[in-house]
Design an enzyme around this catalytic site. Sequence first.
Site, short mmCIF file in Angstrom:
data_model
loop_
_atom_site.label_atom_id
_atom_site.label_comp_id
_atom_site.label_asym_id
_atom_site.label_seq_id
_atom_site.Cartn_x
_atom_site.Cartn_y
_atom_site.Cartn_z
N SER A 31 0.82 -1.20 0.00
CA SER A 31 0.00 0.00 0.00
C SER A 31 0.86 1.25 0.00
CB SER A 31 -0.92 0.04 1.22
OG SER A 31 -1.65 1.25 1.20
N GLY A 80 0.58 3.44 -3.01
CA GLY A 80 0.59 3.97 -4.37
C GLY A 80 2.01 4.10 -4.90
N LYS A 126 -12.04 0.74 -7.74
CA LYS A 126 -11.38 -0.33 -8.50
C LYS A 126 -11.76 -1.71 -7.99
CE LYS A 126 -7.13 1.71 -10.34
NZ LYS A 126 -5.70 1.55 -10.02
N HIS A 155 -7.57 -3.29 4.55
CA HIS A 155 -6.98 -1.95 4.59
C HIS A 155 -7.70 -1.03 3.60
CE1 HIS A 155 -4.46 1.05 2.57
NE2 HIS A 155 -3.87 1.26 3.72
N ASN A 156 -7.90 -1.50 2.38
CA ASN A 156 -8.57 -0.67 1.38
C ASN A 156 -10.02 -0.40 1.76
OD1 ASN A 156 -6.12 -1.13 0.11
ND2 ASN A 156 -7.01 -1.23 -1.92
N LYS A 201 -4.53 -6.63 3.18
CA LYS A 201 -4.47 -5.48 2.26
C LYS A 201 -5.88 -5.11 1.78
CE LYS A 201 -3.25 -2.25 -0.55
NZ LYS A 201 -3.43 -2.33 -1.94
N HIS A 245 -38.23 -22.20 11.72
CA HIS A 245 -36.77 -22.16 11.87
C HIS A 245 -36.32 -22.33 13.32
CE1 HIS A 245 -35.96 -21.44 7.70
NE2 HIS A 245 -36.79 -20.41 7.67
N GLU A 285 -10.04 2.26 4.20
CA GLU A 285 -9.73 3.49 3.46
C GLU A 285 -11.01 4.08 2.84
OE1 GLU A 285 -6.39 2.94 0.67
OE2 GLU A 285 -7.62 3.90 -0.85
P1 NBP Z 1 -0.52 -2.32 -14.29
O1 NBP Z 1 -1.53 -2.90 -13.39
O2 NBP Z 1 -0.91 -1.24 -15.22
O3 NBP Z 1 0.17 -3.50 -15.13
C1 NBP Z 1 1.09 -3.24 -16.15
C2 NBP Z 1 2.21 -4.27 -16.12
O4 NBP Z 1 1.66 -5.60 -16.28
C3 NBP Z 1 3.18 -4.07 -17.26
O5 NBP Z 1 4.48 -4.34 -16.78
C4 NBP Z 1 2.73 -5.11 -18.26
O6 NBP Z 1 3.72 -5.51 -19.16
C5 NBP Z 1 2.39 -6.23 -17.32
N1 NBP Z 1 1.64 -7.34 -17.92
C6 NBP Z 1 0.36 -7.38 -18.33
BR1 NBP Z 1 -0.78 -5.97 -18.33
N2 NBP Z 1 0.01 -8.58 -18.81
C7 NBP Z 1 1.11 -9.34 -18.72
C8 NBP Z 1 1.38 -10.68 -19.08
N3 NBP Z 1 0.45 -11.46 -19.59
N4 NBP Z 1 2.63 -11.13 -18.88
C9 NBP Z 1 3.59 -10.34 -18.36
N5 NBP Z 1 3.37 -9.06 -17.98
C10 NBP Z 1 2.14 -8.56 -18.17
O7 NBP Z 1 0.74 -1.79 -13.42
P2 NBP Z 1 0.77 -0.95 -12.06
O8 NBP Z 1 -0.19 0.18 -12.04
O9 NBP Z 1 2.23 -0.67 -11.85
O10 NBP Z 1 0.30 -1.97 -10.94
C11 NBP Z 1 0.94 -3.22 -10.74
C12 NBP Z 1 0.21 -4.00 -9.68
O11 NBP Z 1 0.31 -3.30 -8.44
C13 NBP Z 1 -1.29 -4.18 -9.95
O12 NBP Z 1 -1.70 -5.46 -9.50
C14 NBP Z 1 -1.92 -3.12 -9.09
O13 NBP Z 1 -3.25 -3.45 -8.73
C15 NBP Z 1 -1.00 -3.12 -7.90
N6 NBP Z 1 -1.01 -1.90 -7.11
C16 NBP Z 1 -1.10 -0.68 -7.70
C17 NBP Z 1 -1.10 0.47 -6.94
C18 NBP Z 1 -1.16 1.81 -7.60
O14 NBP Z 1 -1.26 2.81 -6.87
N7 NBP Z 1 -1.09 1.91 -8.92
C19 NBP Z 1 -0.99 0.39 -5.55
C20 NBP Z 1 -0.87 -0.85 -4.97
C21 NBP Z 1 -0.89 -1.98 -5.76
P3 NBP Z 1 3.86 -4.72 -20.57
O15 NBP Z 1 4.73 -3.54 -20.29
O16 NBP Z 1 4.52 -5.73 -21.45
O17 NBP Z 1 2.48 -4.36 -21.03
#
Ligand code: NBP
Length: 479
Positions: free
Chosen positions: A128, A130, A260, A185-186, A182, A451, A189
């Site tokens: 958590s 971002g 989300k 937590h959300n 987690k 019941h 939030e």
């Molecule tokens: P995204 O959720 O936008 O995912 C993009 C990444 O996934 C890229 O590296 C992409 O590779 C890869 N990918 C996909 Br899409 N399909 C794939 C596949 N079949 N094989 C291999 N790689 C694949 O990225 P993010 O926003 O950095 O979030 C990453 C994770 O962290 C998510 O699960 C998200 O829920 C979690 N999270 C996000 C936040 C936040 O604030 N954003 C906070 C906490 C947790 P490519 O470059 O080849 O397309």
Amino acid sequence: PTANIGVVGLAVMGSNLARNLASREGNSVAIYNRTHAKTDELVTEHPEAGFVSTSTYEQFAASLHKPRAAIIMVKAGAGTDAVIDALVEVFEPGDIIVDGGNALFTDTIRREKAVRATGINYVGMGVSGGEEGALLGPSIMPGGSDESWVTLGPILRSIAAIAEGEPCVTHIGHDGAGHFVKMVHNGIEYADMQLIAEAYDLIRRGTGKSPVEIADVFAEWNKGELESYLIEITAEVLRQVDAATGRPLVDVILDQAGAKGTGAWTVQTALDLGVPVSGIAEATFARSLSSHPEQRSVSRELPGPQDDLAVDDADAFIEDVRLALFASKIVAYSQGFDEIRAGAAQYDWSIDLGAVSKIWRGGCIIRAQFLNRIADAYAQTPDLPVLLAAPYFVAALGRAQDAWRRIVSTAAAAGLPSPAFSSSLAYYDGLRADRLPAALIQGQRDFFGAHTYKRVDKEGTFHTLWSGDRTEIEAEDTH
Ligand code: NBP
């Protein structure tokens, strides 16, 4: 092999986490991304990180010390499954695959079981905070085996946020425990944000203060028992002026809140567990209601009360709102911890609730001083059935409850929606009631469905012959 930790997935979260890892003494970080151009880009932009760049999963595995450890940061769902399959091919028993994405905990339980069968450790890890947290220090909630924690513990401690000298990471429990925590937590939030939004709305409508003036109120609150990241950023958002129109930004943002899905997961799971997380549920539903413009536009003519909210003493009213917010917030956290307690019992996790509250003090969105009080409560009574009953919270709610009641009744009389304030108060009064009308529900259930019910004055299970002579019989307790 030169790297001690790897990261797969170099979108915003993965690249920031990789940079955070690389910036800590003793770490060497191997990186891999499906689209290799992104790997090259990260290496070029951050030469200081000394990344070990790889372009195939084989190279990635070959670049890691044993036991290998890799953190997956890709889009939750099918992307995660694809990466796990690829890593299982190139990793060996004893190695560790970590999913740092936002996976549903039941997916993590399923994946952990499948990966464990190959001898490889699988860790579902909640992260958590971002983008900024990933780079500078997130709050980290890892599940998985004790064996994997031996390797991961020192690495994760090195990159986590620090709160009062302690890293915001602890081994939560096995398989899906980390992602479960987690998720909750959300959910908390969501509730916290909704409560803050209701407080803002009441102050604005009740006192006519401008967003900038209300920003000052929140900034002041942030110096007291409400001190938290969410209160702090609320002041920032309210202070923001739209460059295009010169109006407060909050007045030009469309009033339809997105989501989300983690709030909905928290509520769905709570329903399955039979845990009343009514504050979190109201917060989630409030976002849903806001996002139905077609329903809202045809509902504007629904009648409301005659009189608008009229507040005589603005300062006293604002203090009442502050107390109502604090009390409702205590309820939301209590409900969230109740869900974790129930989840731990259901899935056989041994979760230290005090440790969970401590790792939320830094790095994450709900970080707040207040979490120390929760840690204290569980330190005093580790098996506390409900957080609200801890002496500190009993006293705090005692100080707040008159104001809380005034605010909820004022809002209702003025026709102002305050679903999270009012449902939190209803929960509070439900918990403290000597008798609940649940007795009547049992009577109704016995009437239409046989019941059965239990009695207050003797053991056993009973049924009234409602369609016969209405005498009571002793019944089998099978319904
Ligand atoms: P995204 O959720 O936008 O995912 C993009 C990444 O996934 C890229 O590296 C992409 O590779 C890869 N990918 C996909 Br899409 N399909 C794939 C596949 N079949 N094989 C291999 N790689 C694949 O990225 P993010 O926003 O950095 O979030 C990453 C994770 O962290 C998510 O699960 C998200 O829920 C979690 N999270 C996000 C936040 C936040 O604030 N954003 C906070 C906490 C947790 P490519 O470059 O080849 O397309």
